[in-house]
Design an enzyme around this catalytic site. Structure first.
Site, PDB file in Angstrom:
ATOM      1  N   GLU A  68       0.861  -1.191   0.000  1.00  0.00           N
ATOM      2  CA  GLU A  68       0.000   0.000   0.000  1.00  0.00           C
ATOM      3  C   GLU A  68       0.899   1.243   0.000  1.00  0.00           C
ATOM      4  OE1 GLU A  68      -2.241   0.198   3.614  1.00  0.00           O
ATOM      5  OE2 GLU A  68      -3.611   1.754   2.891  1.00  0.00           O
ATOM      6  N   LYS A  72      -9.370   1.844  -2.083  1.00  0.00           N
ATOM      7  CA  LYS A  72      -9.627   1.280  -0.754  1.00  0.00           C
ATOM      8  C   LYS A  72     -10.999   1.701  -0.245  1.00  0.00           C
ATOM      9  CE  LYS A  72      -7.097   1.054   3.680  1.00  0.00           C
ATOM     10  NZ  LYS A  72      -5.861   1.547   4.344  1.00  0.00           N
ATOM     11  N   CYS A  83      -5.409  -3.452   2.350  1.00  0.00           N
ATOM     12  CA  CYS A  83      -5.193  -3.433   3.808  1.00  0.00           C
ATOM     13  C   CYS A  83      -6.468  -3.583   4.649  1.00  0.00           C
ATOM     14  CB  CYS A  83      -4.440  -2.155   4.171  1.00  0.00           C
ATOM     15  SG  CYS A  83      -3.506  -2.279   5.726  1.00  0.00           S
TER      16      CYS A  83
END
Lengths: 579, 579
Positions: A44, A128, A164
């Site tokens: 990330e 995300k 994540c």
């Protein structure tokens, strides 16, 4: 069953250093290509470093990141690496700002994305969905969430892609992976080290692999960034829960693994899923010799913590361009441990220790410091402070605590003076217990740019010292920390015969109450309910509350616990507790 | 048309001080009752103070707040104030935690609520819907949003109730006020002062009054809490946009106004609106003599800023229990302005000034400090530093910048020594421009617990000094700040003949570039595009980036701008800018 050779790149980016970070991606791509990989995933924000904090709201920063990802795609192609599918994280924007209440505040205009690079182009992008906004994380502050799962069809395998936090939450994109019938789930991460975090992270990855019936490939960055240390520990787990590959902690590493997955089907996609087909050249993977099994062992808890601290110090020093560090050596355990960490991080020739004896210093404070410097091979000097303290003490007629603090502040002036003359970074050696209760002199022993053990309670400082000595012993090396520094009763030596336990409860007890108050967030009554003495609990928590102003002015240092001082724990200075 | 007598209480809560804050509510209730009010509203979190930060995630704190609101209701009733409907803000919980990614972080378990107290009970509760999570605010971190508008039917008027940010956002509860056909909209706030914020706040209140066709009553807390200063400025605006009442800034005040509103109807409620009828005794309002018109005038910009700074200093000192402050007086403008602010805040007898001349100090540095101390009537002493500097300089062979910094650090030792001896709070006198470019000595002139002008750029420091002198002149008082401190070229006087402009661009130019970089968040190229010299822009922004580590260790001070250093601007220390 189709096979895909997958590479996970544990890179060590520096925030803002787009060129340097892109070079790391290129180096990983060259290595992955040489290993016959079809797909390479980096962490990330591997292109910009993590966390970028409010840089995410600076349009010029976003524009530079966008340029950098385009240039990276072009360079990969130009170097003959265009067939390799590369997944890399970066901020993307500016997007239309999220509506805010007041006119002046910078707005969230970016998304936290994973871009997919192929044949010189960005061919797909995932944003995300779940933005962590707790602990040290402020992502909801600076990012706009995405709302669509991405599935890449590569070599007849459907590869789902998330970032994540998306893996941790039950709702959202991870919930659609099973329905989308993906064979591989790639998660790119910037997940900082915390003691015992591997005890939640690996079970989570395993659970998701089983739940989604996919191979889960988890790739994390490594290295220190201010108060965070990223530990890598990238791992690939299959749908039966078996670990296929695992990278070592804290080190840059390319993990290569062959993934066998169900062939993609034409199942209709669930809502909020985008599928992008990537025309990939024939993979070399099926024809190449089988890869050696690459499954790193996790070292024990104390070694993990030690390595996190070493990494935090090394990267703060290197990424900020310091050549050397300096610290005061008192003969005590805290400065000894800090010196040993610094020597492990930088080499002893870049570590300068200064013994600064006063008229109250014991003989052993000097001899233990000498011993430490010799064991480690430090640059070492002695600067007595008596002649510097006396004129101030006399002119201002200081006594009591004011005179004690003066000694610590004269030592600070010495370290800062030498830092200003020679460019050393000053390390401050306070531990978490001291910081918690304010048992330090502000602008005295607290001075410095980095605090290696600020998140290490005193009892753990001793444990780490013993571990480091044993570790040296087991390798036939000289134990770096003098036994006497470990064994003797801790003392600030600011007045004759002083020991810490004159002012503080025994450290075992103190650390237990602090753990309850700080990490477990319990109230005073709850802590008393655990069996601790009422007055003791009120005394300790009162010290903690009143020391907030000092902590707010303290140096940063590596977080290793579930609750570090700093942005992890945000409390007011002005606070009259009544509960 | 029914009439309701409304009171808005601008209280000054202290975070955590549930007893003291409840006393403020009771005092306001007594006064409101005596004035014949039907309804009293206090500010957001008036019972606990604002912001409570991570205290919102400590269950014992929430339990104490819940107890306190119950006790408050009981006490109001016991004092014969039970018929008065009282609206007061506090955190409510614990609720089921919001799902989080990692196991260790404290979770958001609270709501930010307005409780409605009547006849000894909490009869209704509204939970804030929009949680600001930008600028200095971290509400999404610690609160769970509500989802329902509350309408209270009091004396035949429907009173809608929302909290702070809810007023600013178009969606959510404010959008349902018109549909719910309310006559009065009460908004409780904890809205910190920012220069020119009144230029957005009043138009917003006015716009909402017109849009929702209600009387909007906006009540804000007052006082300093760490780096924030709440300015009150509570206001009532009717549906035609007319200001019915306005409270003075920064002062505790009870604003009482008669509200005539349309009688409540039995319109079916829109979704996500709860209506609670409150059986109220006959109001005295229609029979009482008409209230005098209470509409405060806003003072001019410079006076508002000065009062914000004075309030910030006073409340930091008082709420943290200090009896006195101490600061170094250099004869320059920054320390003069800080001393004048402190004297306005605390009275001159609680302000200790210390002149600390060195061998490089000019005659005027001493005489201007003497003059200032005399004009203000400060406690004043002189501590020459030459004999304290020389031994350190000689022993360590310091020269150049290291020797310059040494002087500032010896001064810090003097101030901290006197602070430790006598309990004074040390004020640090750095301005925003210095903090921005790192033009200060860390652990030297930066030491102190509070920084009165940390958000005031140098050019504004001069402006405030001139305003304060004029203000004194217009009231026939001695202008507090020596003319020479305003007029002379600024100098740190750390070497012979030094002036700031040896090292820094002219302040007008510097402040303009800093405004573009810091407040407007522009990139270097954008700033050059505004017409500033390329090298100058790169030099200034480079200084700003490299000074982050110093700022991170700086004292807190009152925010007066749209972008203050501290939690308003979150940027990494380790940062290699490439854009």
């Amino acid at each position: 069953m189709p096979r895909l050779r997958l590479a996970l790149g544990q890179s060590n980016p520096t925030v803002g250093d787009l060129r340097g970070n892109a070079e790391q991606v290129l180096a990983a791509a060259r290595e992955a290509h040489a290993a016959g990989a079809d797909l390479l995933a980096l962490g990330e924000m591997a292109l910009t470093g993590y966390p970028i904090e409010d840089l995410a709201s600076r349009p010029s920063f976003l524009a530079a990141a966008t340029r950098a990802v385009g240039e990276l795609a072009t360079r990969l192609d130009a170097e003959g690496l265009g067939e390799l599918v590369v997944i890399v994280g970066h901020p993307d924007g500016p997007h239309a700002p999220r509506e805010l209440g007041t006119s002046n505040a910078p707005t969230a205009i970016a998304q936290n994305v994973a871009s997919v690079l192929h044949r010189g182009e960005v061919v797909a992008r995932y944003a995300k969905h779940h933005l962590p906004n707790y602990s040290v994380f402020d992502e909801y502050r600076v990012f706009i969430p995405g709302d669509e799962l991405l599935v890449l069809r590569i070599r007849d395998i459907d590869v789902a892609l998330i970032v994540c936090e998306d893996l941790w939450r039950d709702g959202g994109p991870v919930g659609r992976v099973l329905e989308a019938d993906a064979g591989l789930l790639v998660v790119i991460n910037a997940s900082p080290f915390e003691r015992d975090k591997d005890e939640v992270r690996l079970p989570l990855v395993t659970r998701r692999a089983v739940e989604t019936d996919t191979v889960v490939a988890y790739v994390n960055i490594v290295g220190g960034q201010d108060d965070l240390v990223f530990d890598g520990d990238s791992v690939v787990v299959d749908g039966s829960g078996t670990i296929l590959a695992r990278a070592p902690q804290f080190r840059e590493h390319l993990l290569v693994v062959d993934v066998d997955a169900e062939a993609a089907t034409d199942t209709p996609l669930p809502p909020a899923v985008a599928r992008v087909a990537i025309a990939s050249a024939a993979s070399a993977a099926p024809d190449l010799p089988a890869l050696p099994r690459d499954v790193a062992e996790l070292p024990d808890d104390r070694e993990q913590i030690w390595t996190a601290l070493v990494t935090g110090v090394r990267d703060y020093v290197e990424k900020n361009g310091f050549r050397s560090v300096i610290l005061g050596l008192s003969g005590g355990i805290d400065s000894a441990v800090c010196a040993a960490i610094a020597a492990d991080a930088l080499g002893a020739d870049r570590v300068h220790g200064v013994s600064m004896p006063s008229r109250w210093s014991s003989d052993h404070s000097r001899s233990d410091a000498d011993d430490l410097a010799e064991r480690l091979g430090l640059q070492y000097s002695v600067e007595p402070i008596a002649d510097l303290v006396a004129p101030v003490e006399t002119q201002l007629a200081l006594d009591g605590v004011a005179a004690e603090n003066l000694q610590a502040r004269i030592r600070a002036i010495i370290l800062m003076g030498l830092s200003n003359m020679h460019g050393h970074l000053v390390l401050t050696t306070g531990n978490k217990t001291e910081l918690a209760v304010g048992y330090s002199t502000i602008y005295g022993d607290s001075v410095g740019g980095f605090a290696p053990i600020k998140d290490v309670p005193k009892t753990l400082v001793w444990e780490l010292a013993r571990w480091r000595n044993e570790h040296a012993g087991s390798r036939g090396e000289t134990p770096p920390i003098p036994e006497n520094s470990i064994a003797k009763p801790p003392s600030a030596e600011l007045r004759p015969g002083q020991v810490d336990q004159d002012s503080l409860p025994p450290y075992e007890l103190l650390d237990a109450v602090l753990e309850a108050y700080i990490t477990r967030h319990l109230g005073k009554d709850d802590i008393v309910g655990l069996g601790y003495d009422h007055d003791l609990v009120h005394r300790i928590t009162g010290l903690v509350d009143r020391a907030e102003w000092k902590r707010r002015q303290g140096a940063i240092g590596p977080k290793i616990s579930g609750m570090a001082f700093g942005r992890d724990r945000r409390l007011p200075i002005t606070y009259r507790p009544t509960e």
